[in-house]
Design an enzyme around this catalytic site. Structure first.
Site, PDB file in Angstrom:
ATOM      1  N   HIS A 121       4.924  10.659  -4.577  1.00 31.17           N
ATOM      2  CA  HIS A 121       5.735   9.443  -4.508  1.00 31.17           C
ATOM      3  C   HIS A 121       6.780   9.545  -5.628  1.00 31.17           C
ATOM      4  O   HIS A 121       6.528  10.147  -6.672  1.00 31.17           O
ATOM      5  CB  HIS A 121       4.805   8.254  -4.744  1.00 31.17           C
ATOM      6  CG  HIS A 121       5.426   6.903  -4.607  1.00 31.17           C
ATOM      7  ND1 HIS A 121       6.167   6.320  -5.600  1.00 31.17           N
ATOM      8  CD2 HIS A 121       5.395   6.006  -3.589  1.00 31.17           C
ATOM      9  CE1 HIS A 121       6.564   5.120  -5.207  1.00 31.17           C
ATOM     10  NE2 HIS A 121       6.116   4.902  -3.991  1.00 31.17           N
ATOM     11  N   ASP A 198      -2.255  10.336 -10.084  1.00 33.62           N
ATOM     12  CA  ASP A 198      -1.710   9.130  -9.469  1.00 33.62           C
ATOM     13  C   ASP A 198      -2.767   8.632  -8.482  1.00 33.62           C
ATOM     14  O   ASP A 198      -2.965   9.211  -7.413  1.00 33.62           O
ATOM     15  CB  ASP A 198      -0.393   9.469  -8.754  1.00 33.62           C
ATOM     16  CG  ASP A 198       0.176   8.271  -7.986  1.00 33.62           C
ATOM     17  OD1 ASP A 198      -0.544   7.288  -7.802  1.00 33.62           O
ATOM     18  OD2 ASP A 198       1.344   8.377  -7.562  1.00 33.62           O
ATOM     19  N   GLN A 201      -3.253   5.578  -4.231  1.00 35.73           N
ATOM     20  CA  GLN A 201      -3.814   5.580  -2.867  1.00 35.73           C
ATOM     21  C   GLN A 201      -5.284   6.007  -2.833  1.00 35.73           C
ATOM     22  O   GLN A 201      -5.845   6.179  -1.747  1.00 35.73           O
ATOM     23  CB  GLN A 201      -2.993   6.506  -1.949  1.00 35.73           C
ATOM     24  CG  GLN A 201      -1.542   6.102  -1.792  1.00 35.73           C
ATOM     25  CD  GLN A 201      -1.344   4.780  -1.044  1.00 35.73           C
ATOM     26  OE1 GLN A 201      -2.278   4.220  -0.471  1.00 35.73           O
ATOM     27  NE2 GLN A 201      -0.123   4.286  -1.041  1.00 35.73           N
ATOM     28  N   LYS A 224      -2.635  -2.902  -4.225  1.00 37.78           N
ATOM     29  CA  LYS A 224      -3.091  -2.089  -3.090  1.00 37.78           C
ATOM     30  C   LYS A 224      -4.608  -2.163  -2.913  1.00 37.78           C
ATOM     31  O   LYS A 224      -5.178  -1.496  -2.058  1.00 37.78           O
ATOM     32  CB  LYS A 224      -2.669  -0.626  -3.287  1.00 37.78           C
ATOM     33  CG  LYS A 224      -1.149  -0.407  -3.241  1.00 37.78           C
ATOM     34  CD  LYS A 224      -0.824   1.056  -3.296  1.00 37.78           C
ATOM     35  CE  LYS A 224       0.592   1.356  -3.715  1.00 37.78           C
ATOM     36  NZ  LYS A 224       1.588   1.080  -2.675  1.00 37.78           N
ATOM     37  N   CYS A 364       9.289   6.412  -0.092  1.00 34.97           N
ATOM     38  CA  CYS A 364       9.506   6.810  -1.497  1.00 34.97           C
ATOM     39  C   CYS A 364       8.996   8.225  -1.752  1.00 34.97           C
ATOM     40  O   CYS A 364       8.403   8.502  -2.817  1.00 34.97           O
ATOM     41  CB  CYS A 364       8.860   5.832  -2.479  1.00 34.97           C
ATOM     42  SG  CYS A 364       9.521   4.182  -2.372  1.00 34.97           S
TER      43      CYS A 364
HETATM   44  N1  7TS Z   1       2.079   6.462  -6.068  1.00 35.20           N
HETATM   45  C1  7TS Z   1       1.699   6.477  -4.801  1.00 35.20           C
HETATM   46  C2  7TS Z   1       0.909   7.632  -4.273  1.00 35.20           C
HETATM   47  C3  7TS Z   1       2.042   5.408  -3.976  1.00 35.20           C
HETATM   48  O1  7TS Z   1       1.667   5.422  -2.693  1.00 35.20           O
HETATM   49  C4  7TS Z   1       2.779   4.323  -4.500  1.00 35.20           C
HETATM   50  C5  7TS Z   1       3.260   3.187  -3.642  1.00 35.20           C
HETATM   51  C6  7TS Z   1       3.123   4.356  -5.844  1.00 35.20           C
HETATM   52  C7  7TS Z   1       2.771   5.446  -6.597  1.00 35.20           C
HETATM   53  C8  7TS Z   1       3.871   3.243  -6.494  1.00 35.20           C
HETATM   54  O2  7TS Z   1       3.099   2.098  -6.546  1.00 35.20           O
HETATM   55  P1  7TS Z   1       3.719   0.752  -7.141  1.00 35.20           P
HETATM   56  O3  7TS Z   1       2.626  -0.222  -7.034  1.00 35.20           O
HETATM   57  O4  7TS Z   1       4.115   1.057  -8.545  1.00 35.20           O
HETATM   58  O5  7TS Z   1       4.901   0.412  -6.307  1.00 35.20           O
HETATM   59  N2  7TS Z   1       3.376   3.493  -2.302  1.00 35.20           N
HETATM   60  C9  7TS Z   1       3.940   2.729  -1.360  1.00 35.20           C
HETATM   61  C10 7TS Z   1       3.911   3.096  -0.022  1.00 35.20           C
HETATM   62  O6  7TS Z   1       3.416   4.121   0.405  1.00 35.20           O
HETATM   63  N3  7TS Z   1       4.536   2.161   0.686  1.00 35.20           N
HETATM   64  O7  7TS Z   1       4.970   1.203  -0.137  1.00 35.20           O
HETATM   65  C11 7TS Z   1       4.592   1.553  -1.413  1.00 35.20           C
END
Ligand code: 7TS
Length: 407
Positions: A121, A198, A201, A224, A364
């Site tokens: 990401h 990271d 997920q 999430k 992303c």
């Molecule tokens: N890393 C991974 C693997 C992610 O899927 C996401 C968000 C992030 C980092 C960033 O997370 P945040 O909470 O800081 O925004 N992924 C997604 C997605 O797959 N669709 O919307 C957000």
């Protein structure tokens, strides 16, 4: 086995109608829905305990402090860490930025190297590009195998004595690939590098033990995993956190300020400048209670079952291309796909007519899109409240998409 029917009762939003259809929410990888238990915990916090923590000695302040620090303890236990190793941040992006500012920018210099993978990401790419730009460090991308798994051989060959950081996603938000982080951790540490995982997920979907993995950092987002937005976690190994300087400074993160200088507070508070997100921490605590009651093994099993089912059903639809591993054992509850000749936004738009929410776009993960030779894709992602019937509805919806585009 999960009692999905009972779980669904806890999520008020799942009763909503979208375009006169029952909402089918297949976008939990973007953000999960929230159960009553989490919503109520936040309401109760504001109705009964709200005050600015760590700041005074009156009872409400003490209660708010207790709730905030209890949430930290709960998170620590959830991933088998110590409370002082849990830094509350806004989200995974912010956690990565913290590592960038407080570790990578001050400590890495040419000829240092950082390794990431092509499936990351942007949250786990852009900070390291900034370090490259500022410090002249090298940034290496590990490629995929044909089946969408990580090319470990390339990782083994790329890592060298200049490699200071290896930063990888545990589970890809597009391919669903579950990377063997425990195995990778050994390779990284034998080389004397730091290992960042990271967990955006993975933490919401499976049992995570930072000691078992052996990582130095783990980043994840509360939103999430049933908790509200704007509360996230950076786990950092105590010894590493202690070595780092804070990058956000000001109130609540100091022991002493004189006109001459400052003494930082202890970890983790030295990384938490200003009034914290107590309602978020309280909601995250309630979310962890909820997930633990179900059992993380059961969460994972349920998602494996749904993923297997979705892969089977989707592979029967002509003109649908699926991305990522097809073995649910090495795949999270994420299935990305394209309908031949149809833009993913059109797929998502038509599915919305049937009340079905899927993500479309580049997720992303633009370097991954390029690697896959596509501009974008659609993605269905699953959580504890999803059912096989909802996947059947998705398949029906895709047949409608094909009809609209005369495929
Ligand atoms: N890393 C991974 C693997 C992610 O899927 C996401 C968000 C992030 C980092 C960033 O997370 P945040 O909470 O800081 O925004 N992924 C997604 C997605 O797959 N669709 O919307 C957000």
């Amino acid at each position: 086995m999960l009692n999905v029917e009972k779980i669904r009762e806890d999520f008020p939003i799942l009763k909503r109608k979208i375009n006169n259809r029952q909402l089918i929410f297949l976008d939990s990888a973007s953000t999960s829905q929230k159960p009553n238990q989490v919503i109520e915990s936040i309401k109760n916090y504001y109705e009964m305990h709200n005050a600015n923590p760590h700041r005074s000695i009156y009872q409400l302040c003490d209660e708010a402090t207790q709730l905030y620090e209890d949430a930290r303890k709960k998170v620590a236990k959830f991933i088998n860490a110590k409370p002082e190793e849990i830094v509350f941040v806004r989200n995974t992006n912010e956690a990565m930025n913290l590592i960038m500012h407080s570790f990578a920018l001050p400590k890495l210099h040419n000829p240092s190297e950082i390794i990431v993978s092509i499936m990351e990401h942007h949250a786990n790419i852009v900070p390291w590009q900034l370090v490259r730009k500022n410090n002249g460090t090298k940034l290496n991308f590990i490629d995929l195998n044909e089946d969408g798994t990580l090319n470990l051989e390339q990782l083994n060959n790329s890592i060298n004595r200049n490699t200071k950081i290896v930063s990888l996603t545990h589970v890809s938000n597009v391919l669903g690939t579950v990377n063997p982080v425990k195995e990778i951790s050994k390779i990284v540490h034998e080389n004397g590098s730091l290992f960042i995982v990271d967990g955006a997920q993975s933490v919401p979907h499976m049992t995570i033990d930072v000691h078992d993995i052996g990582c130095d950092f783990l980043a994840f987002s509360g939103h999430k995993m049933l908790a509200p937005m704007n509360i996230g976690v950076l786990y950092g190994r105590k010894e590493v956190l202690e070595e780092m300087e804070p990058f956000m400074v000001g109130g609540d993160m100091i022991k002493e300020v004189t006109t001459e200088g400052v003494i930082w507070n202890d970890i983790p508070w030295k990384f938490e400048a200003g009034t914290p997100n107590v309602e978020g921490a309280v909601g995250l605590s309630a979310a962890i209670d909820y997930l633990e009651k179900i059992g993380m093994e059961n969460v994972r099993e349920h998602e494996k079952e749904l993923t297997q089912y979705a892969l089977e059903k989707l592979s029967e639809v002509e003109d649908v291309q699926i991305y990522g591993p097809t073995n649910p054992e090495v795949k999270g509850g994420v299935v990305a796909f394209n309908v031949k000749g149809v833009h993913s936004h059109d797929v998502a738009y038509i599915l919305n007519d049937f009340g079905i929410a899927v993500r479309s776009g580049h997720h992303c993960a633009m370097p991954l899109m390029k690697r896959l030779g596509i501009q974008s894709c659609a993605r269905a992602s699953f959580y504890i409240y999803n059912t096989k019937e909802e996947i059947d509805a998705l398949i029906e919806g895709l047949e409608k998409v094909k009809m609209v585009f005369k495929l």
